[in-house]
Design an enzyme around this catalytic site. Sequence first.
Site, short mmCIF file in Angstrom:
data_model
loop_
_atom_site.label_atom_id
_atom_site.label_comp_id
_atom_site.label_asym_id
_atom_site.label_seq_id
_atom_site.Cartn_x
_atom_site.Cartn_y
_atom_site.Cartn_z
N GLN A 92 66.68 68.42 7.88
CA GLN A 92 68.12 68.65 8.01
C GLN A 92 68.79 67.59 8.87
O GLN A 92 68.13 66.85 9.60
CB GLN A 92 68.36 70.03 8.62
CG GLN A 92 67.72 70.22 9.98
CD GLN A 92 67.79 71.66 10.46
OE1 GLN A 92 68.64 72.01 11.27
NE2 GLN A 92 66.90 72.51 9.93
N HIS A 94 72.82 67.20 11.18
CA HIS A 94 74.01 67.89 11.66
C HIS A 94 75.18 66.91 11.70
O HIS A 94 74.99 65.72 11.98
CB HIS A 94 73.77 68.46 13.06
CG HIS A 94 72.57 69.34 13.14
ND1 HIS A 94 72.41 70.46 12.36
CD2 HIS A 94 71.45 69.27 13.91
CE1 HIS A 94 71.25 71.04 12.65
NE2 HIS A 94 70.65 70.33 13.57
N GLU A 129 71.34 68.82 19.54
CA GLU A 129 70.33 69.72 20.08
C GLU A 129 69.23 68.94 20.78
O GLU A 129 69.03 67.74 20.55
CB GLU A 129 69.76 70.63 18.98
CG GLU A 129 69.14 69.91 17.81
CD GLU A 129 68.84 70.83 16.64
OE1 GLU A 129 69.70 71.68 16.30
OE2 GLU A 129 67.75 70.71 16.05
N HIS A 251 65.85 65.30 10.65
CA HIS A 251 64.76 65.78 11.48
C HIS A 251 64.21 67.10 10.93
O HIS A 251 64.87 67.78 10.14
CB HIS A 251 65.21 65.99 12.93
CG HIS A 251 66.29 67.01 13.09
ND1 HIS A 251 67.63 66.72 12.88
CD2 HIS A 251 66.26 68.33 13.43
CE1 HIS A 251 68.36 67.80 13.08
NE2 HIS A 251 67.55 68.80 13.41
N ARG A 270 71.09 70.31 4.63
CA ARG A 270 69.65 70.28 4.37
C ARG A 270 69.27 69.18 3.39
O ARG A 270 70.01 68.90 2.44
CB ARG A 270 69.18 71.64 3.87
CG ARG A 270 69.35 72.73 4.92
CD ARG A 270 68.97 74.11 4.40
NE ARG A 270 69.12 75.10 5.47
CZ ARG A 270 70.26 75.71 5.77
NH1 ARG A 270 71.35 75.43 5.07
NH2 ARG A 270 70.32 76.57 6.77
#
Length: 383
Positions: A92, A94, A129, A251, A270
């Site tokens: 995926q 972001h 993240e 990642h 995704r």
Amino acid sequence: MDRLDNTVRPYAWGSTTAIARLLGTEPTGEPQAEMWMGAHPGAPSLTPRGPLTEVIDAAPERELGTGAVARFGPRLPFLLKILAAGAPLSLQVHPDLTQAREGYEDEERRGVPVDAPHRNYKDANHKPELICALTEFDGLCGFRAPLEAAELLSALGVDSLKPYVDLLHARPEEAALREVLTAVLTADPELMATTVTEAAAACARLGGAHAPYAAIAHHYPGDPGVIAAMLLNHVRLQPGEALFLGAGVPHAYLNGLGVEIMANSDNVLRCGLTPKHVDVPELLRIVRFEAGDPGVLRPEAAPDGEEVYATPIDEFRLSRYVLPEGGPAHDLTRPTPQILLCTTGSVRAGDQVLAPGGSVFVPAGEKAEVSGSGTIFRATVVV
């Protein structure tokens, strides 16, 4: 400060033993993937004063501090987790903040229901993240150099992969990575499934650098994400090491137990290793086709024994204290909200004694002193 009662999410990829082992409880036999600490509306932590979402909503400036509310609004801007991967998560990326806002507004205008399986943007926020390993932790992070990816694919001896190998050799970096990922994700599904099956058998036979991809294919047979994964760096973190995942970086987490912190968002595009929706055009708009070292982070020493995992964003700040037996107490009082999480030993936080897996929410400005023997992670924000 408030002791937190946290929800464990039973996603299929979760380990059946790792979280139970950390908490000192008996495994349930079912996957336990993530334990959430924070005020995410999907599973807010419970406090003696009620769900943390309601506690913050009732008095955001008192709980979060005026600085955090002015900067991020009347909500806790991060979500802290214990993540236990027993199988690979989806490959995926972001979006950045601008992409998230644009994508969210576009889907709102088009009337795409927020719970629709093909919806990409659940909110208008970005989702950087950080994952910090508690055990050895395997993952994929960022693109390999095209020639390295070509070498990995060529060694498999699979004829249908030769066009990808040729592209990786012939095109400049960004074009090579973009064209190969596009070709993999748009290939005929039946032909790609055959390619993946042949590639998986070769990976299992070769072992070494190919072994992680054989394991991925075992969990996702025939998935084009297996070939896409071979374009990425494989990383093995040792306990205490971390990875920061910024916008556009492809990642996937493969195996291991870690502490994860992220901006409070659900936006995921995704690439594969999932039965869920893959929006190829939107994915290709978001991915940054840049090869490079994944950048393993190690904590940096700060005053008073704090060890900080430095990241380039302000929605969260993660650090830890490794407290020796008989050592001094540490004053963690801060004008921003905090969540403190114990991962080893026995740590006193204020009037609470925390065993591994125990956590507390500390409102902005509230006295926060920790002592004992063990490891405690500290999650807060930068204002």
